[in-house]
Design a protein around this motif. Structure first.
Motif, mmCIF file in Angstrom:
data_model
loop_
_atom_site.group_PDB
_atom_site.id
_atom_site.type_symbol
_atom_site.label_atom_id
_atom_site.label_comp_id
_atom_site.label_asym_id
_atom_site.label_seq_id
_atom_site.Cartn_x
_atom_site.Cartn_y
_atom_site.Cartn_z
ATOM 1 N N TYR A 108 7.062 27.842 -11.316
ATOM 2 C CA TYR A 108 6.693 26.479 -11.719
ATOM 3 C C TYR A 108 5.831 26.504 -12.976
ATOM 4 O O TYR A 108 5.891 25.591 -13.804
ATOM 5 N N ASP A 114 15.467 25.037 -9.865
ATOM 6 C CA ASP A 114 16.149 23.879 -10.464
ATOM 7 C C ASP A 114 16.664 22.928 -9.388
ATOM 8 O O ASP A 114 16.593 21.699 -9.536
ATOM 9 N N HIS A 122 9.664 25.611 -20.095
ATOM 10 C CA HIS A 122 10.888 24.868 -19.786
ATOM 11 C C HIS A 122 12.022 25.801 -19.361
ATOM 12 O O HIS A 122 13.175 25.627 -19.763
ATOM 13 N N LYS A 179 8.323 27.044 -15.714
ATOM 14 C CA LYS A 179 9.092 25.808 -15.879
ATOM 15 C C LYS A 179 8.289 24.778 -16.677
ATOM 16 O O LYS A 179 8.815 24.117 -17.591
ATOM 17 N N ALA A 180 7.002 24.667 -16.361
ATOM 18 C CA ALA A 180 6.164 23.655 -17.007
ATOM 19 C C ALA A 180 5.818 24.036 -18.447
ATOM 20 O O ALA A 180 5.832 23.192 -19.343
ATOM 21 N N ARG A 181 5.492 25.325 -18.684
ATOM 22 C CA ARG A 181 5.021 25.728 -20.002
ATOM 23 C C ARG A 181 6.142 26.119 -20.966
ATOM 24 O O ARG A 181 6.041 25.909 -22.164
ATOM 25 N N GLU A 203 12.400 15.840 -14.562
ATOM 26 C CA GLU A 203 11.028 16.214 -14.905
ATOM 27 C C GLU A 203 10.879 17.739 -14.922
ATOM 28 O O GLU A 203 11.597 18.452 -14.224
ATOM 29 N N ASP A 204 9.933 18.217 -15.731
ATOM 30 C CA ASP A 204 9.634 19.642 -15.787
ATOM 31 C C ASP A 204 8.391 20.006 -14.970
ATOM 32 O O ASP A 204 8.089 21.188 -14.779
ATOM 33 N N GLU A 205 7.631 18.987 -14.537
ATOM 34 C CA GLU A 205 6.445 19.221 -13.716
ATOM 35 C C GLU A 205 6.584 18.389 -12.440
ATOM 36 O O GLU A 205 6.887 17.198 -12.500
ATOM 37 N N TRP A 230 0.802 31.553 -22.420
ATOM 38 C CA TRP A 230 0.994 30.263 -23.079
ATOM 39 C C TRP A 230 0.286 30.201 -24.428
ATOM 40 O O TRP A 230 0.596 29.361 -25.281
ATOM 41 N N ASN A 264 14.970 27.449 -17.264
ATOM 42 C CA ASN A 264 16.003 26.944 -16.367
ATOM 43 C C ASN A 264 16.600 28.109 -15.577
ATOM 44 O O ASN A 264 16.103 29.232 -15.656
#
Length: 449
Positions: free
Chosen positions: A265, A30, A272, A268-270, A40-42, A328, A274
């Motif tokens: 990562y 984070d 979200h 984080k991207a798929r 941003e998440d990506e 995912w 934290n």
């Protein structure tokens, strides 16, 4: 545990060091994203910088680990533990003060430089210390207990990060790192006897050199101890079992290094994720690993042997990577959720409650299988340790650590671009976990050795 009471101060030192190290891990993703790509998440830049840092760190430790191991055989483990434990204090101090972009880059540079010496060195020296103080028959269990202590520290550090604010997390990590260094210097005894140990940089086997120029002798003796490729090859050729262990260590570390550079990562991207969710995920893995290494390994090692435990750990590790890579997918999430509910109905895995009914369930379920994955590293180190003499434990552990570091150089260079590509909008096809699946295929190579 009673028969390992002589190692209690080492276990406390190791616990405090790992505790400080892992306290900041859930927060660093984070912090990195906020500093480089706020909101941003990506963030491909964050992924590339993390991979670059891992590669540079691996390059440094590739040289430093064998050197530190050899020097510890000569001058003792405690003397060599001092440097990495002190250097590890400074990076968290920076982010404890501020996490702006400028301070993040200052942390990034300092962390990269100090990690070239610190990364893996405390673990390597702790393994050599354990080998100094245990017999061959006890070594597998002792290595497992050491790893269990590390897993317990991992759990405590992750749990602490879960309840502290980000600034306080880094401040607390710096304090515990200081405490670890002070405790080690005050209470840990040297594993080399007084008659064998030599003051650092004053070799015990060179009285003629000691009587000559002190400054030149220090530089000359230190330079001569820097291991060459021929030295490492000679050690690898000394035993077929040791060379096989080194190859397995390379591919296992290659897989671990690749997944560490990519997984957070990806989550984080798929999903979200934290800081708190990273902490929960790591907490599950840590608890499972701690139970396994402190309770199961001392029981199972004498019964089924280190080789079979190693195979179990490697197999489950590869399986985990494949499961992460397809987590995912909607249908995989549904199956994992049903499985978690089934276990929870027996009140044995209620820790899965936060993920019921949503796609977060797969990472939580997969993390439980750490109970088997953690078999691999201590078994591998114990097998390698038994192939060398008592005066070469530092060299052997340093060699294995150096090989693992080389794997950590190659892995992010190979998979960081692939991870960034398949998490971006320009992916050739829709498979966000494709890079992690490729990591799993590479890790399968360990079973052909």
């Amino acid at each position: 545990m009673e028969k390992f009471e002589g190692l209690s101060h080492l276990f406390v030192t190791f616990f405090l060091f790992i505790y400080a190290h892992f306290m900041v891990v859930p927060a660093i993703t984070d912090v990195t994203m906020s500093a480089l790509c706020p909101g941003e998440d990506e963030c491909s830049l964050a992924i590339y910088l993390t991979g670059f840092q891992q590669a540079i760190t691996g390059l440094g430790t590739l040289v430093m680990m064998p050197l530190i191991g050899i020097l510890s055989d000569e001058y003792g483990r405690k003397a060599l533990l001092t440097l990495p434990m002190i250097l590890s204090i400074f990076p968290p101090v920076i982010l404890g003060y501020s996490r702006t972009k400028t301070f993040f880059y200052a942390y990034y540079v300092l962390k990269t430089l100090t990690a070239m010496v610190c990364e893996g060195s405390v673990h390597c020296l702790a393994l050599a210390y354990v080998a100094d103080n245990t017999s061959d028959s006890q070594r597998g269990s002792a290595f497992g207990i050491l790893s269990g202590v590390g897993s317990a520290a991992f759990v405590c550090g992750t749990l602490t990060a879960r309840f502290l604010s980000t600034p306080t997390t880094f401040q607390a990590a710096a304090f515990v790192a200081v405490l670890a260094a002070v405790y080690m210097r005050a209470f840990l005894s040297e594993s080399v006897s007084d008659g064998d140990a030599s003051p650092l940089l004053v070799p015990k086997r060179s009285p003629d050199i000691i009587r000559s120029s002190v400054d030149s002798s220090k530089k000359t003796q230190l330079f001569k101890r820097i291991p060459s490729v021929e030295d490492i090859l000679c050690l690898l050729n000394s035993s077929l079992t040791f060379s096989q262990a080194a190859i397995v260590a390379f591919f296992n570390s290659f897989g671990e290094g690749s997944i560490h550079a990519s997984l957070m990562y990806y989550l984080k991207a798929r999903f979200h994720f934290n800081k708190d969710q990273f902490s929960e995920l790591m907490l599950i893995s840590g608890v499972a690993g701690t139970i396994s290494q402190l309770l199961l390994m001392p029981i199972l090692t004498p019964v089924i042997g280190e080789e079979k435990l190693l195979s179990i750990g490697l197999f489950v590790s590869c399986t985990n990577m494949f499961l992460y890579s397809i987590s995912w997918s909607f249908w995989v999430s549904i199956i994992a959720t049903k499985l978690a509910c089934f276990f929870a109905s027996f009140n044995c895995l209620t820790i899965f409650c936060p993920c019921f009914g949503n796609s977060l369930c797969v990472p939580y379920v997969v993390s439980v299988f750490s109970v088997f994955v953690v078999f691999a590293p201590p078994c591998l180190r114990s097998i390698a340790s038994k192939q060398v003499g008592p005066n070469e434990q530092g060299k052997a552990q340093g060699c294995i650590s150096g090989i693992c570091s080389f794997a950590n150089i190659v892995s992010p260079l190979a998979f960081t671009p692939l991870t960034a590509l398949f998490l971006s909008e320009g992916a050739p096809f829709h498979f966000p976990g494709f890079s992690i699946m490729c990591i799993g295929f590479v890790s399968v190579r360990t079973f052909t050795i």
